[in-house]
Design a protein around this motif. Structure first.
Motif, PDB file in Angstrom:
ATOM      1  N   PRO A 292     -65.849 -36.524  38.421  1.00 26.07           N
ATOM      2  CA  PRO A 292     -65.286 -36.252  36.912  1.00 26.07           C
ATOM      3  C   PRO A 292     -65.984 -35.319  36.186  1.00 26.07           C
ATOM      4  CG  PRO A 292     -65.359 -38.653  37.125  1.00 26.07           C
ATOM      5  CD  PRO A 292     -66.021 -38.169  38.174  1.00 26.07           C
ATOM      6  N   PHE A 293     -65.717 -34.506  35.474  1.00 23.58           N
ATOM      7  CA  PHE A 293     -66.453 -33.483  34.891  1.00 23.58           C
ATOM      8  C   PHE A 293     -67.490 -33.841  34.030  1.00 23.58           C
ATOM      9  CE2 PHE A 293     -67.109 -30.542  30.943  1.00 23.58           C
ATOM     10  CZ  PHE A 293     -67.524 -29.443  31.646  1.00 23.58           C
TER      11      PHE A 293
ATOM     12  N   GLU B 151     -65.076 -45.473  37.004  1.00 18.80           N
ATOM     13  CA  GLU B 151     -64.115 -46.080  36.207  1.00 18.80           C
ATOM     14  C   GLU B 151     -63.573 -45.133  35.197  1.00 18.80           C
ATOM     15  OE1 GLU B 151     -64.542 -50.265  33.823  1.00 18.80           O
ATOM     16  OE2 GLU B 151     -66.001 -48.752  33.328  1.00 18.80           O
ATOM     17  N   SER B 152     -64.417 -43.967  35.112  1.00 22.97           N
ATOM     18  CA  SER B 152     -63.614 -42.912  34.092  1.00 22.97           C
ATOM     19  C   SER B 152     -63.003 -42.006  34.571  1.00 22.97           C
ATOM     20  CB  SER B 152     -65.223 -42.447  33.392  1.00 22.97           C
ATOM     21  OG  SER B 152     -66.055 -41.814  34.379  1.00 22.97           O
ATOM     22  N   GLU B 153     -62.779 -42.011  36.064  1.00 22.85           N
ATOM     23  CA  GLU B 153     -62.122 -41.017  36.624  1.00 22.85           C
ATOM     24  C   GLU B 153     -60.608 -41.147  36.503  1.00 22.85           C
ATOM     25  OE1 GLU B 153     -61.025 -37.942  37.946  1.00 22.85           O
ATOM     26  OE2 GLU B 153     -62.855 -38.189  39.292  1.00 22.85           O
ATOM     27  N   GLU B 154     -59.932 -40.014  35.921  1.00 23.24           N
ATOM     28  CA  GLU B 154     -58.614 -39.866  35.393  1.00 23.24           C
ATOM     29  C   GLU B 154     -57.667 -39.397  36.441  1.00 23.24           C
ATOM     30  OE1 GLU B 154     -58.208 -37.566  32.034  1.00 23.24           O
ATOM     31  OE2 GLU B 154     -59.509 -38.644  30.684  1.00 23.24           O
ATOM     32  N   ASP B 155     -58.233 -38.851  37.485  1.00 24.09           N
ATOM     33  CA  ASP B 155     -57.371 -38.508  38.715  1.00 24.09           C
ATOM     34  C   ASP B 155     -57.030 -39.451  39.613  1.00 24.09           C
ATOM     35  OD1 ASP B 155     -56.047 -37.300  40.770  1.00 24.09           O
ATOM     36  OD2 ASP B 155     -57.345 -35.603  40.830  1.00 24.09           O
ATOM     37  N   LYS B 156     -56.040 -40.067  39.663  1.00 25.02           N
ATOM     38  CA  LYS B 156     -55.766 -41.244  40.582  1.00 25.02           C
ATOM     39  C   LYS B 156     -55.811 -41.175  41.934  1.00 25.02           C
ATOM     40  CE  LYS B 156     -54.800 -43.621  36.591  1.00 25.02           C
ATOM     41  NZ  LYS B 156     -55.814 -44.612  35.928  1.00 25.02           N
ATOM     42  N   LYS B 157     -55.834 -39.858  42.490  1.00 24.13           N
ATOM     43  CA  LYS B 157     -56.139 -39.635  43.912  1.00 24.13           C
ATOM     44  C   LYS B 157     -57.456 -39.280  44.425  1.00 24.13           C
ATOM     45  CE  LYS B 157     -51.289 -37.978  44.338  1.00 24.13           C
ATOM     46  NZ  LYS B 157     -50.260 -36.983  44.874  1.00 24.13           N
TER      47      LYS B 157
END
Length: 473
Positions: A218-219, A265-271
């Protein structure tokens, strides 16, 4: 790409995999009532094993003793003896505890086969000794005895030594599930990585550390790195389970019996995942002390000993109170005497009129009370020792009579007492040591050590697989 027998991916087209992983993670984690029971056990006999339990209970204490005030440390020493005794008896560093054999026992009669297996055992034993395997086993035995379940994850190490690294887990930070054979085959856990660890393990290119692949994370990870927040912690979730697409004998991901999924846990991209890895052997062990049909989590000696553990702390508290009442009883005196020095050598100035009254105890107890309380405390300690099998592991040290006894008597006493741990050692062999042996052997094969460091296997071993014998006391 496939490297060292492990398939590693960063991204998948399956948009349901993240949902599946999150669902399994939540279902496998222990229930709140079970965690509360472990929290009490940790506070009474294993205060150092409670980091995650404290977080689960939303407390800010440094350990579980903040919830349970300890007045006697005997239980901590008793369970230390139990863990050390299991390590020495089941998988000691100082004596041989494993020996490989073949499924076809007739081949064991051939001398070339015996020579090759001896060389294989020396290689495995050397790899075990150069790693933190035995330290992890001690932690696992301590978890088994106190909480009923222990867990260790074994990861391959790219360096020449150690060849692998063991990660012992503590209750509250992981969950398990069992397969058709009623043995643990899935494990999930939650841990934290700082920014530097995430960049080193998942952002940096494995062939050129100067190349950073920020699209893998993540960014906010890149933002923390750019700001110099190298110690900022990110929560990582990890799921290990049997590969549902496994096809024996196939190459690639479908040829891996187990898969390991890690994601932030904070990753929004589900792939997007930190990594999706495949393993040819189960990469973790989750042995249990005792189970009842239908139960996933084991029952350890800590739960059985809970009444005695509570009573021991109460007796320790009462013993201290009795000593204080005898040595420093509550006192009364005339109001004119405001402050009285009760310590040796102190001087208290009083008027002549008050000298006849003086300072007197409000309540006095007989000196016999202290002996009675100490005797009760001793009985509580002995009860905890029996629950922790201290009499088993300290049989010779605590033996009554003149020392030493003859060897035959010592052997008979030892055999009689070891019958109490028979089912536990069987379970430890099946769910811990055999799984660890297969995992270590798989790592050595994936690294190429079996080909490079061992002699050419004899023709009789073609197509055979070595596995450990039953390791017993």
């Amino acid at each position: 790409m496939a490297t060292a027998g492990t398939l590693t991916l960063r991204r998948t087209d399956d948009d349901k995999l993240r949902e599946h992983s999150e669902r399994r993670y939540k279902s496998m984690m222990p229930a709140s009532d079970l965690a509360a029971e472990w929290y009490e056990i940790a506070g009474l006999c294993m205060p150092q094993r409670s980091r995650q339990l404290v977080e689960l209970h939303k407390q800010k204490q440094r350990n579980a003793t903040a919830n349970t005030r300890l007045h006697d440390g005997h239980a901590i020493r008793s369970f230390d003896i139990l863990a050390n005794g299991m390590l020495s008896g089941l998988s000691s560093r100082s004596r041989p505890w494993r020996k490989s054999k073949l499924e076809d026992e007739d081949l064991m009669e051939y001398h070339p086969v015996q020579v090759w297996l001896d060389a294989y055992d020396q290689l495995v034993n050397s790899a075990l000794g150069s790693s933190n395997f035995y330290e992890a086993m001690l932690s696992c035995y301590r978890e088994m005895s106190g909480f009923g379940t222990g867990a260790v994850v074994i990861q391959q190490h790219d360096a020449a030594s150690p060849k692998f690294v063991c990660h012992p887990l503590t209750v509250g930070e992981y969950g398990i599930a069992v397969g058709r054979d009623l043995r643990p085959d899935s494990l999930c856990r939650s841990f934290s990585f700082d920014t530097r660890q995430i960049v080193e393990n998942y952002v940096a290119d494995r062939f050129d550390s100067a190349v950073l692949h920020w699209e893998r994370v993540p960014f906010r990870v890149k933002e923390a790195w750019d700001k110099g927040n190298y110690d900022h912690r990110f929560v990582v979730r990890h799921l290990i389970e049997p590969n549902p697409a496994y096809v024996p004998g196939k190459l690639g991901k479908v040829g891996m019996p187990f898969r390991s999924i890690k994601w932030l846990e904070s990753e929004e991209d589900k792939k997007k995942f930190l990594c999706i890895e495949g393993y040819r052997d189960q990469p973790f062990m989750a042995p249990r002390w005792e189970t009842i049909a239908g139960e996933i989590w084991g029952t350890g000696r800590g739960k059985v000993a809970l009444p005695d553990l509570r009573a021991l702390q109460l007796s320790g508290k009462r013993s201290g109170e009795a000593e204080d009442m005898l040595v420093k009883p509550p006192t009364w005196g005339p109001p004119a005497i405001d402050r009285v020095g009760m310590l040796p050598g102190n001087h208290t100035t009083v008027a002549a009129a008050d000298m006849s009254v003086g300072i007197k105890p409000v309540y006095e107890i007989g000196y016999q009370a202290v002996s009675a309380v100490e005797a009760k405390l001793l009985r509580r300690q002995q009860a905890v020792d029996r629950m922790a099998y201290v009499d088993l592991f300290m049989a010779i040290t605590t033996m009554e009579g003149v020392q030493p006894r003859n060897i035959e008597e010592l052997a008979r006493r030892h055999e009689e007492q070891l019958t109490q741990l028979g089912p536990v050692t069987d379970r430890a062999n099946g769910e811990l040591l055999e799984v660890a042996n297969d995992r270590v052997g798989g790592i050595l094969a994936a690294r190429g050590d079996l080909l490079n460091l061992l002699p050419e296997p004899p023709e009789e071993l073609q197509g055979q697989r070595s596995r450990p014998t039953s390791c017993r006391y």
